[in-house]
Design a protein around this motif. Structure first.
Motif, short mmCIF file in Angstrom:
data_model
loop_
_atom_site.label_atom_id
_atom_site.label_comp_id
_atom_site.label_asym_id
_atom_site.label_seq_id
_atom_site.Cartn_x
_atom_site.Cartn_y
_atom_site.Cartn_z
N GLU A 119 0.84 -1.19 0.00
CA GLU A 119 0.00 0.00 0.00
C GLU A 119 0.88 1.24 0.00
O GLU A 119 1.89 1.29 0.68
CB GLU A 119 -0.92 0.01 1.21
CG GLU A 119 -1.91 -1.12 1.21
CD GLU A 119 -2.79 -1.12 2.45
OE1 GLU A 119 -3.90 -1.65 2.35
OE2 GLU A 119 -2.37 -0.61 3.49
N VAL A 120 0.44 2.24 -0.74
CA VAL A 120 1.20 3.47 -0.90
C VAL A 120 0.42 4.62 -0.28
O VAL A 120 -0.76 4.80 -0.56
CB VAL A 120 1.45 3.76 -2.40
CG1 VAL A 120 2.27 5.03 -2.56
CG2 VAL A 120 2.12 2.59 -3.06
N ARG A 121 1.09 5.38 0.58
CA ARG A 121 0.47 6.57 1.18
C ARG A 121 1.29 7.80 0.77
O ARG A 121 2.51 7.82 0.92
CB ARG A 121 0.44 6.46 2.69
CG ARG A 121 -0.54 5.43 3.15
CD ARG A 121 -1.20 5.93 4.40
NE ARG A 121 -2.15 4.96 4.90
CZ ARG A 121 -3.46 5.16 4.86
NH1 ARG A 121 -3.94 6.26 4.38
NH2 ARG A 121 -4.28 4.26 5.33
N ASP A 122 0.57 8.79 0.30
CA ASP A 122 1.18 10.04 -0.13
C ASP A 122 1.12 11.03 1.03
O ASP A 122 0.04 11.35 1.52
CB ASP A 122 0.41 10.58 -1.33
CG ASP A 122 0.96 11.88 -1.87
OD1 ASP A 122 1.93 12.42 -1.29
OD2 ASP A 122 0.43 12.35 -2.88
N PRO A 123 2.28 11.56 1.51
CA PRO A 123 2.24 12.49 2.64
C PRO A 123 1.53 13.80 2.30
O PRO A 123 1.05 14.50 3.20
CB PRO A 123 3.71 12.73 2.98
CG PRO A 123 4.45 12.38 1.74
CD PRO A 123 3.64 11.33 1.04
#
Length: 190
Positions: A119-123
Motif C-alpha cells: 500500500e502506498v500513502r502520499d504524505p
C-alpha cells in the motif's frame, strides 16, 4: 462460491460452539501469520522515471514473505520456490510511505504461499486511503508436515486462500519436487 461459503461457515460454527477462540493454538488463523513493514521512499531507490524501482518492491516483499514462511515453519529451513504473480497497479513516488503486509494464506505439507500487498500513502494527501494496492504472491518449500492448516477468517482472506489452493493444484510445486530440492540443499550444506 459454495467452497467459499463452506470455509467461512465452518469457521463461524467453530466460534459459535466455542471450539476456537482468538487465543486457540489448535487452529491458527491467517491473522496469526500476518506481518507488516513500512518504509519511506528515498531518492536512491528511484528508477529513471523518478518513481520507486520495482526491484526494491520485490526485494522488500520477498524478505517479509520469507520471514512469514520461516515463522510458520518454526525456524526450519525453507527455500524460495518462486513467485506466482506480481501486479503493480500504482506507481510509488519519492517521499511516499510504503507499507508491506505479508499474509500466509495457504499451506500444504511441503509448500506455503504468502500474499504480500503493498500500500502506498502520499504524505501530501494523508487522508487518502490507498485504493489499488500492488500485490505479490510468493511460494516457499519446506517441511510443514507438523503444522496445522491456516484458517482464513475474513472474506478477503478466504478469496486469497482459495486462489492459492487453486494455484497449488494446477501449478504446483508438487511434493516430490520440493522434497528433491530440500534433499539437494541438505546434501550441499554437509
Amino acid at each position: 462460491m459454495q467452497e467459499l461459503h463452506a470455509i467461512h461457515r465452518h469457521r463461524a460454527l467453530q466460534r459459535e460452539e466455542g471450539i476456537v477462540d482468538s487465543t486457540s493454538s489448535c487452529a491458527p488463523t491467517v491473522r496469526e501469520y500476518t506481518f507488516r513493514s513500512s518504509r519511506v521512499i528515498f531518492p536512491e531507490q528511484r528508477n529513471v522515471h523518478g518513481k520507486l524501482f520495482g526491484g526494491f518492491v520485490m526485494s522488500e516483499g520477498q524478505s517479509l514473505a520469507q520471514y512469514t514462511a520461516t515463522f510458520f515453519a518454526m525456524g526450519k529451513p525453507i527455500v524460495s520456490m518462486g513467485i506466482d504473480e506480481a501486479i503493480f497497479l500504482q506507481p510509488v513516488a519519492l517521499g511516499d510511505m510504503v507499507t508491506f503486509t505479508a499474509r500466509l494464506v495457504h499451506a500444504t505439507a511441503t509448500t506455503c504461499r504468502v500474499n504480500v500487498t503493498v500500500e502506498v500513502r502520499d504524505p501530501a494527501a494523508p487522508s487518502r486511503v490507498p485504493v489499488r494496492p500492488n500485490r505479490l504472491v510468493f511460494v516457499f518449500g519446506g517441511d510443514f508436515s507438523d503444522r496445522p492448516q491456516v484458517i482464513p477468517e475474513t472474506y478477503q482472506e478466504i478469496l486469497m486462500h482459495v486462489d492459492a489452493r487453486r494455484r497449488h493444484a494446477v501449478e504446483g510445486p508438487w511434493d516430490e519436487e520440493v522434497q528433491g530440492i530440500l534433499q539437494e540443499l541438505a546434501s550441499s550444506t554437509q
